[in-house]
Design a protein around this motif. Structure first.
Motif, PDB file in Angstrom:
ATOM      1  N   VAL A 254      10.565  41.511  36.613  1.00  0.00           N
ATOM      2  CA  VAL A 254      11.197  42.608  37.350  1.00  0.00           C
ATOM      3  C   VAL A 254      10.840  43.946  36.703  1.00  0.00           C
ATOM      4  N   ALA A 255       9.615  44.054  36.185  1.00  0.00           N
ATOM      5  CA  ALA A 255       9.179  45.305  35.555  1.00  0.00           C
ATOM      6  C   ALA A 255       9.259  46.472  36.529  1.00  0.00           C
ATOM      7  N   GLU A 256       8.990  46.180  37.811  1.00  0.00           N
ATOM      8  CA  GLU A 256       8.994  47.251  38.810  1.00  0.00           C
ATOM      9  C   GLU A 256      10.384  47.806  39.077  1.00  0.00           C
ATOM     10  N   ALA A 257      11.408  47.112  38.568  1.00  0.00           N
ATOM     11  CA  ALA A 257      12.790  47.559  38.778  1.00  0.00           C
ATOM     12  C   ALA A 257      13.256  48.563  37.741  1.00  0.00           C
ATOM     13  N   ALA A 258      12.472  48.810  36.722  1.00  0.00           N
ATOM     14  CA  ALA A 258      12.933  49.583  35.566  1.00  0.00           C
ATOM     15  C   ALA A 258      13.571  50.906  35.939  1.00  0.00           C
ATOM     16  N   ASP A 259      12.955  51.647  36.839  1.00  0.00           N
ATOM     17  CA  ASP A 259      13.443  52.983  37.179  1.00  0.00           C
ATOM     18  C   ASP A 259      14.260  53.004  38.464  1.00  0.00           C
ATOM     19  N   LYS A 260      14.608  51.837  38.969  1.00  0.00           N
ATOM     20  CA  LYS A 260      15.412  51.762  40.191  1.00  0.00           C
ATOM     21  C   LYS A 260      16.874  51.500  39.843  1.00  0.00           C
ATOM     22  N   TYR A 261      17.737  51.897  40.757  1.00  0.00           N
ATOM     23  CA  TYR A 261      19.167  51.683  40.577  1.00  0.00           C
ATOM     24  C   TYR A 261      19.562  50.332  41.194  1.00  0.00           C
ATOM     25  N   PRO A 262      20.652  49.729  40.709  1.00  0.00           N
ATOM     26  CA  PRO A 262      21.045  48.415  41.215  1.00  0.00           C
ATOM     27  C   PRO A 262      21.124  48.331  42.731  1.00  0.00           C
TER      28      PRO A 262
ATOM     29  N   GLN B 140      19.287  49.576  44.825  1.00  0.00           N
ATOM     30  CA  GLN B 140      17.953  49.517  45.416  1.00  0.00           C
ATOM     31  C   GLN B 140      17.286  48.152  45.207  1.00  0.00           C
ATOM     32  N   LEU B 141      17.996  47.228  44.572  1.00  0.00           N
ATOM     33  CA  LEU B 141      17.408  45.936  44.220  1.00  0.00           C
ATOM     34  C   LEU B 141      18.017  44.807  45.038  1.00  0.00           C
ATOM     35  N   SER B 142      17.249  43.742  45.214  1.00  0.00           N
ATOM     36  CA  SER B 142      17.776  42.543  45.865  1.00  0.00           C
ATOM     37  C   SER B 142      18.739  41.830  44.916  1.00  0.00           C
TER      38      SER B 142
END
Length: 230
Positions: free
Chosen positions: A131-139, A141-143
């Motif tokens: 989930v490296a691509e999630a690093a700068d996203k907020y919860p 914005q995630l599945s």
């Protein structure tokens, strides 16, 4: 790594309610253990006692050989922070922080790494869990599956020897639930961590090494699950 000795947890009445009743067992390093049982059987209560989130009414919990019964609140907090990682059914990620910032919270609390090293470790954990691509996203914005992987990364932030998980797949679909158990299997088989997971899912419990089955706060079965774990 983890031991319960005649542990009881009773809520005062009237009438008193026994959540965990005279439970004793030991879990070794590298074991993957499922705690199963019907609703209200004391599974989560037992996990909270093992994780030092609650104190037993009587009996003793040892974590990595340490008798925790005489420790004060500050010492218990430190032991949790250093030795234990937690994953819950609801990820409990802070919505105002990015995924990486959520993973950094326990690292900063422990205070052993400077900011650069902490960020490097946090990013590495997210990458290890795909989930490296999630690093700068907020919860938000995630599945659901990605949020739970971030929560696992946070649980591993301080390199705990023991990971405790309470219904970690309860809010996930079948594929994501299996993926979470893939991670737990790797933590035991590759990293040598001890993993204890509360689950209602018998198919997932069958992937562990050992199963503790509770009824009315007591362990009624403690048995190996698969021969390959011997």
């Amino acid at each position: 790594m983890l031991e319960a000795v005649d542990v009881r947890r009773v809520l005062p009445g009237p009438p008193p309610v026994t959540l965990v009743d005279a439970v004793s067992f030991a879990i070794d390093r590298g074991e993957f253990v499922a705690v199963t049982g019907p609703s209200g059987s004391g599974k989560s209560s037992l996990l909270y006692l093992l994780g030092l989130l609650d104190r037993p009414t009587s009996g003793m919990v040892r974590v990595d050989g340490i008798d925790t019964s005489g420790l004060d609140g500050a010492a218990l907090d430190r032991l949790r922070l250093e030795r234990l990682g937690f994953v819950f059914q609801f990820h409990f990620l802070l919505p105002e922080f990015t995924a990486l910032e959520n993973v950094l919270i326990p690292i900063r609390r422990l205070g052993r790494l400077d900011d650069r090293a902490a960020r490097h470790r946090g990013a590495g954990l997210l990458a290890d869990l795909n989930v490296a691509e999630a690093a700068d996203k907020y919860p938000g914005q995630l599945s659901g599956g990605m949020r739970q992987r971030v929560a696992i990364a946070r649980a591993l932030a301080n390199d705990p020897a023991i990971v405790l998980a309470d219904e970690p797949t309860g809010n996930l679909d079948t594929a994501n639930g299996r993926a979470v158990f893939d991670v737990f299997e790797r933590l035991t088989a590759v990293d040598g961590r001890t993993v204890v997971v509360v689950t209602h899912d018998i198919d997932l419990a069958a992937r562990t090494h050992r199963r503790l089955h509770l009824v009315d706060g007591r362990i009624v079965r403690d048995q190996p699950v698969r021969a390959s774990a011997a």
